[in-house]
Design a protein around this motif. Sequence first.
Motif, mmCIF file in Angstrom:
data_model
loop_
_atom_site.group_PDB
_atom_site.id
_atom_site.type_symbol
_atom_site.label_atom_id
_atom_site.label_comp_id
_atom_site.label_asym_id
_atom_site.label_seq_id
_atom_site.Cartn_x
_atom_site.Cartn_y
_atom_site.Cartn_z
ATOM 1 N N GLY A 18 46.412 24.663 32.327
ATOM 2 C CA GLY A 18 45.855 24.827 33.664
ATOM 3 C C GLY A 18 46.017 26.226 34.243
ATOM 4 N N PRO A 19 47.235 26.778 34.267
ATOM 5 C CA PRO A 19 47.409 28.126 34.825
ATOM 6 C C PRO A 19 46.644 29.198 34.036
ATOM 7 N N GLY A 20 46.646 29.098 32.714
ATOM 8 C CA GLY A 20 45.901 30.048 31.896
ATOM 9 C C GLY A 20 44.406 29.922 32.134
ATOM 10 N N PHE A 21 43.925 28.682 32.220
ATOM 11 C CA PHE A 21 42.525 28.418 32.506
ATOM 12 C C PHE A 21 42.119 29.064 33.819
ATOM 13 N N ARG A 22 42.907 28.871 34.855
ATOM 14 C CA ARG A 22 42.581 29.403 36.183
ATOM 15 C C ARG A 22 42.513 30.932 36.145
ATOM 16 N N ALA A 23 43.502 31.568 35.505
ATOM 17 C CA ALA A 23 43.535 33.037 35.434
ATOM 18 C C ALA A 23 42.340 33.570 34.644
ATOM 19 N N THR A 24 42.000 32.916 33.539
ATOM 20 C CA THR A 24 40.897 33.386 32.713
ATOM 21 C C THR A 24 39.559 33.149 33.399
ATOM 22 N N LEU A 25 39.406 32.023 34.073
ATOM 23 C CA LEU A 25 38.173 31.768 34.821
ATOM 24 C C LEU A 25 37.963 32.860 35.866
ATOM 25 N N HIS A 26 39.021 33.200 36.599
ATOM 26 C CA HIS A 26 38.924 34.249 37.620
ATOM 27 C C HIS A 26 38.582 35.595 36.975
ATOM 28 N N ALA A 27 39.167 35.890 35.827
ATOM 29 C CA ALA A 27 38.886 37.144 35.123
ATOM 30 C C ALA A 27 37.432 37.182 34.643
ATOM 31 N N LEU A 28 36.938 36.056 34.123
ATOM 32 C CA LEU A 28 35.555 35.976 33.656
ATOM 33 C C LEU A 28 34.579 36.203 34.806
ATOM 34 N N LEU A 29 34.813 35.539 35.924
ATOM 35 C CA LEU A 29 33.923 35.697 37.077
ATOM 36 C C LEU A 29 33.993 37.111 37.641
ATOM 37 N N ALA A 30 35.172 37.697 37.645
ATOM 38 C CA ALA A 30 35.320 39.078 38.124
ATOM 39 C C ALA A 30 34.533 40.036 37.232
ATOM 40 N N LYS A 31 34.557 39.793 35.922
ATOM 41 C CA LYS A 31 33.819 40.644 34.980
ATOM 42 C C LYS A 31 32.322 40.510 35.218
ATOM 43 N N VAL A 32 31.842 39.298 35.457
ATOM 44 C CA VAL A 32 30.421 39.084 35.743
ATOM 45 C C VAL A 32 30.040 39.818 37.024
ATOM 46 N N ARG A 33 30.872 39.717 38.049
ATOM 47 C CA ARG A 33 30.591 40.416 39.304
ATOM 48 C C ARG A 33 30.570 41.927 39.091
#
Length: 93
Positions: free
Chosen positions: A37-52
């Motif tokens: 869960g914590p890794g998923f949340r951090a990676t999801l945020h990183a992925l969305l930040a990269k897209v932005r």
Amino acid sequence: MIVRIMGEGQLELAESRLPELDTLDDELLKEMEHGDGPGFRATLHALLAKVRDLGTPLPDDSLDPSDLILPSPEATLEEVRDLLSDDGLIPGP
């Protein structure tokens, strides 16, 4: 290509930039498979930040259809699992 981040809006992203997102997408898949869960949340945020970072926001009144839909930053592991294809969130080459 047009990418929608649920709850935020759309961005235009060159398809040539997709390989830059693949590493994060692969990492997200592994974390989901292991229930991290914590890794998923951090990676999801990183992925969305990269897209932005790589994309150009479209106006809010844009009616262009989305080629790719990504979950909101608050999405749960289960909600993201429902959006996955065999390649993850980002289509493979």
